[in-house]
Write a protein that holds these residues in place. Structure first.
Motif, mmCIF file in Angstrom:
data_model
loop_
_atom_site.group_PDB
_atom_site.id
_atom_site.type_symbol
_atom_site.label_atom_id
_atom_site.label_comp_id
_atom_site.label_asym_id
_atom_site.label_seq_id
_atom_site.Cartn_x
_atom_site.Cartn_y
_atom_site.Cartn_z
ATOM 1 N N PRO A 30 0.817 -1.217 0.000
ATOM 2 C CA PRO A 30 0.000 0.000 0.000
ATOM 3 C C PRO A 30 0.855 1.274 0.000
ATOM 4 C CG PRO A 30 -0.251 -1.216 2.070
ATOM 5 C CD PRO A 30 0.683 -1.993 1.202
ATOM 6 N N CYS A 31 0.195 2.367 -0.315
ATOM 7 C CA CYS A 31 0.857 3.669 -0.298
ATOM 8 C C CYS A 31 1.213 4.047 1.130
ATOM 9 C CB CYS A 31 -0.064 4.734 -0.891
ATOM 10 S SG CYS A 31 -0.343 4.510 -2.644
ATOM 11 N N GLU A 32 2.242 4.834 1.265
ATOM 12 C CA GLU A 32 2.666 5.341 2.556
ATOM 13 C C GLU A 32 1.676 6.408 3.018
ATOM 14 O OE1 GLU A 32 7.152 6.075 4.152
ATOM 15 O OE2 GLU A 32 6.606 6.950 2.250
ATOM 16 N N VAL A 33 1.429 6.482 4.317
ATOM 17 C CA VAL A 33 0.598 7.546 4.867
ATOM 18 C C VAL A 33 1.375 8.853 4.717
ATOM 19 C CG1 VAL A 33 -0.492 8.453 6.955
ATOM 20 C CG2 VAL A 33 -0.563 5.993 6.472
ATOM 21 N N ASP A 48 0.252 9.448 -8.211
ATOM 22 C CA ASP A 48 0.476 8.261 -7.396
ATOM 23 C C ASP A 48 -0.404 8.279 -6.155
ATOM 24 O OD1 ASP A 48 2.368 7.340 -9.151
ATOM 25 O OD2 ASP A 48 4.086 8.017 -7.968
ATOM 26 N N CYS A 49 -1.011 7.134 -5.890
ATOM 27 C CA CYS A 49 -1.816 6.874 -4.695
ATOM 28 C C CYS A 49 -3.163 7.585 -4.682
ATOM 29 C CB CYS A 49 -1.036 7.166 -3.413
ATOM 30 S SG CYS A 49 0.442 6.135 -3.285
ATOM 31 N N TRP A 50 -3.546 8.260 -5.745
ATOM 32 C CA TRP A 50 -4.883 8.820 -5.881
ATOM 33 C C TRP A 50 -5.775 7.800 -6.578
ATOM 34 C CZ3 TRP A 50 -6.807 14.087 -5.343
ATOM 35 C CH2 TRP A 50 -5.936 14.928 -4.651
ATOM 36 N N GLU A 51 -7.084 7.889 -6.315
ATOM 37 C CA GLU A 51 -8.047 7.021 -6.970
ATOM 38 C C GLU A 51 -9.201 7.860 -7.494
ATOM 39 O OE1 GLU A 51 -8.774 2.926 -5.261
ATOM 40 O OE2 GLU A 51 -8.225 4.057 -3.458
ATOM 41 N N SER A 87 -22.106 11.759 -10.289
ATOM 42 C CA SER A 87 -21.475 11.877 -8.980
ATOM 43 C C SER A 87 -20.070 11.310 -9.108
ATOM 44 C CB SER A 87 -22.277 11.106 -7.925
ATOM 45 O OG SER A 87 -21.656 11.208 -6.667
ATOM 46 N N GLU A 88 -19.089 12.185 -9.254
ATOM 47 C CA GLU A 88 -17.716 11.793 -9.575
ATOM 48 C C GLU A 88 -16.777 12.148 -8.428
ATOM 49 O OE1 GLU A 88 -17.203 10.128 -12.304
ATOM 50 O OE2 GLU A 88 -19.181 10.463 -13.166
ATOM 51 N N TRP A 89 -15.924 11.215 -8.049
ATOM 52 C CA TRP A 89 -15.014 11.383 -6.912
ATOM 53 C C TRP A 89 -13.556 11.335 -7.347
ATOM 54 C CZ3 TRP A 89 -16.338 11.112 -1.499
ATOM 55 C CH2 TRP A 89 -17.696 10.947 -1.233
ATOM 56 N N LEU A 90 -12.742 12.188 -6.723
ATOM 57 C CA LEU A 90 -11.283 12.058 -6.701
ATOM 58 C C LEU A 90 -10.906 11.780 -5.251
ATOM 59 C CD1 LEU A 90 -9.787 14.960 -8.857
ATOM 60 C CD2 LEU A 90 -9.673 12.524 -9.312
ATOM 61 N N LEU A 91 -10.068 10.772 -5.025
ATOM 62 C CA LEU A 91 -9.741 10.339 -3.667
ATOM 63 C C LEU A 91 -8.242 10.421 -3.439
ATOM 64 C CD1 LEU A 91 -12.078 7.271 -3.843
ATOM 65 C CD2 LEU A 91 -12.496 9.347 -2.518
ATOM 66 N N THR A 92 -7.863 11.047 -2.341
ATOM 67 C CA THR A 92 -6.460 11.259 -2.003
ATOM 68 C C THR A 92 -5.866 10.035 -1.322
ATOM 69 O OG1 THR A 92 -6.856 12.085 0.242
ATOM 70 C CG2 THR A 92 -6.953 13.709 -1.566
ATOM 71 N N PRO A 93 -4.543 10.007 -1.196
ATOM 72 C CA PRO A 93 -3.936 9.027 -0.308
ATOM 73 C C PRO A 93 -4.288 9.369 1.145
ATOM 74 C CG PRO A 93 -2.255 10.479 -1.248
ATOM 75 C CD PRO A 93 -3.563 10.841 -1.877
ATOM 76 N N GLU A 94 -3.903 8.511 2.059
ATOM 77 C CA GLU A 94 -4.185 8.728 3.481
ATOM 78 C C GLU A 94 -3.205 9.747 4.059
ATOM 79 O OE1 GLU A 94 -4.613 6.024 7.531
ATOM 80 O OE2 GLU A 94 -3.954 5.108 5.662
#
Length: 182
Positions: A30-33, A48-51, A87-94
């Motif tokens: 997994p991606c680093e916090v 990187d690490c976005w969804e 309904s569209e989402w961009l999601l960040t890393p943690e």
């Protein structure tokens, strides 16, 4: 190492008698916090690490991961809100915000699909910034752009106060929604 692809092989060892190797088997760590300060642009889509997700609302969270209508526009991400039901989402890393207080700065602007200015968002269109502190099980809206709080046609920076978010586990989402009116 975080965000790294690995392959492995396995075989049985029965006290001197060994089986053939099986594999390769693949996995990615997994991606680093992220601990701020963090700066990202969308010159590579997705960073990187976005969804991206193509469905879901603020109460249920994103669904249809990997789907979606966001795209790249130079170093920015963009989405078209011109019909109904999107309904569209961009999601960040943690993010670990325990060492705050922090703020999020977004560069935003709007334009009509045909270009040449911006006539504004539809009456039930919105772009929301959301946060989840429970790995995406629930989401809270922390900033909203809509017809009442419009997005300008020239790029500006908007600061979102994150001082109340002191959790070591924060996910952020940017959700663009068209509502039911075209």
């Amino acid at each position: 190492m975080p965000e790294t692809a690995y392959e492995f092989y396995v075989r049985a060892d029965c006290g001197g008698s060994e089986s053939s190797w099986a594999g390769p088997f693949d996995f990615t760590t997994p991606c680093e916090v992220v601990t701020p300060v963090y700066d990202v642009d969308f010159s590579t889509f997705l960073p990187d690490c976005w969804e991206e997700a193509g469905d879901g609302d603020a109460s249920t969270g994103p669904s249809n991961l990997g789907g979606g209508a966001w795209s790249q526009s130079g170093t920015l991400a963009r989405v078209n809100l011109f019909s109904s039901g999107k309904s569209e989402w961009l999601l960040t890393p943690e993010f670990d915000l325990s060492g705050g207080p922090w703020q999020m700065v977004l560069e935003i602007s709007g334009s009509d699909f045909s270009g040449g200015g911006f006539s504004g968002m539809g009456s039930d269109d919105s772009v929301e910034v959301l946060v989840s502190t429970d790995q995406g099980s629930s989401w809270s809206v922390i900033y909203t752009f809509n017809a009442s709080s419009p997005i300008p046609s020239s790029a500006i920076d908007v600061s979102v106060d994150l001082s109340s978010n002191t959790s070591a586990s924060n996910l952020f989402g940017i959700r663009a929604s068209e509502g039911t009116s075209n």
